[in-house]
Motif scaffolding. Structure first.
Motif, PDB file in Angstrom:
ATOM      1  N   ILE A  51       0.848  -1.207   0.000  1.00  0.00           N
ATOM      2  CA  ILE A  51       0.000   0.000   0.000  1.00  0.00           C
ATOM      3  C   ILE A  51       0.875   1.245   0.000  1.00  0.00           C
ATOM      4  O   ILE A  51       0.641   2.187  -0.761  1.00  0.00           O
ATOM      5  N   GLN A  52       1.909   1.249   0.835  1.00  0.00           N
ATOM      6  CA  GLN A  52       2.812   2.394   0.902  1.00  0.00           C
ATOM      7  C   GLN A  52       3.515   2.619  -0.432  1.00  0.00           C
ATOM      8  O   GLN A  52       3.656   3.746  -0.896  1.00  0.00           O
ATOM      9  N   LYS A  53       3.950   1.529  -1.065  1.00  0.00           N
ATOM     10  CA  LYS A  53       4.636   1.623  -2.356  1.00  0.00           C
ATOM     11  C   LYS A  53       3.698   2.202  -3.419  1.00  0.00           C
ATOM     12  O   LYS A  53       4.090   3.087  -4.183  1.00  0.00           O
ATOM     13  N   GLU A  54       2.461   1.732  -3.457  1.00  0.00           N
ATOM     14  CA  GLU A  54       1.487   2.236  -4.436  1.00  0.00           C
ATOM     15  C   GLU A  54       1.144   3.700  -4.162  1.00  0.00           C
ATOM     16  O   GLU A  54       1.000   4.485  -5.103  1.00  0.00           O
ATOM     17  N   LYS A  57       4.010   5.761  -5.492  1.00  0.00           N
ATOM     18  CA  LYS A  57       3.959   5.865  -6.947  1.00  0.00           C
ATOM     19  C   LYS A  57       2.881   6.850  -7.383  1.00  0.00           C
ATOM     20  O   LYS A  57       3.097   7.645  -8.291  1.00  0.00           O
ATOM     21  N   ALA A  58       1.735   6.815  -6.723  1.00  0.00           N
ATOM     22  CA  ALA A  58       0.642   7.726  -7.076  1.00  0.00           C
ATOM     23  C   ALA A  58       1.038   9.171  -6.790  1.00  0.00           C
ATOM     24  O   ALA A  58       0.750  10.072  -7.581  1.00  0.00           O
ATOM     25  N   ALA A  59       1.722   9.393  -5.683  1.00  0.00           N
ATOM     26  CA  ALA A  59       2.146  10.760  -5.331  1.00  0.00           C
ATOM     27  C   ALA A  59       3.160  11.288  -6.335  1.00  0.00           C
ATOM     28  O   ALA A  59       3.155  12.476  -6.663  1.00  0.00           O
TER      29      ALA A  59
END
Length: 77
Positions: A51-54, A57-59
């Motif tokens: 979740i943190q990785k996604e 990436k979104a940020a």
């Protein structure tokens, strides 16, 4: 790191709102029950890290308002 020993049906309390109970022990696996308010998310570590990785990436792919305006004006021409 705090290390505690617990038996089946024994619990630990975290803060005022979270209770972790040993539900079952089978071989090398321990099944835990977690009681927490809905406002507190509870995830397995590997899910949390994904979740943190996604989110990261979104940020990184977020577009500023100026860029959106530029893209919009190119589309409408």
């Amino acid at each position: 790191m705090l290390v505690l020993t617990r038996k089946i049906n024994e619990s630990i309390i975290i803060g005022d709102d979270v209770k972790v109970t040993v539900v079952e022990i089978k071989g090398e696996q321990v099944k835990l029950g977690i009681s927490a308010p809905k406002r507190i998310s509870v995830h397995r570590e590997e899910v949390y890290l994904e979740i943190q990785k996604e989110n990261q990436k979104a940020a990184e792919t977020m577009v500023g308002i100026e860029e959106l305006n530029a893209m919009w004006s190119k589309k409408t021409k």
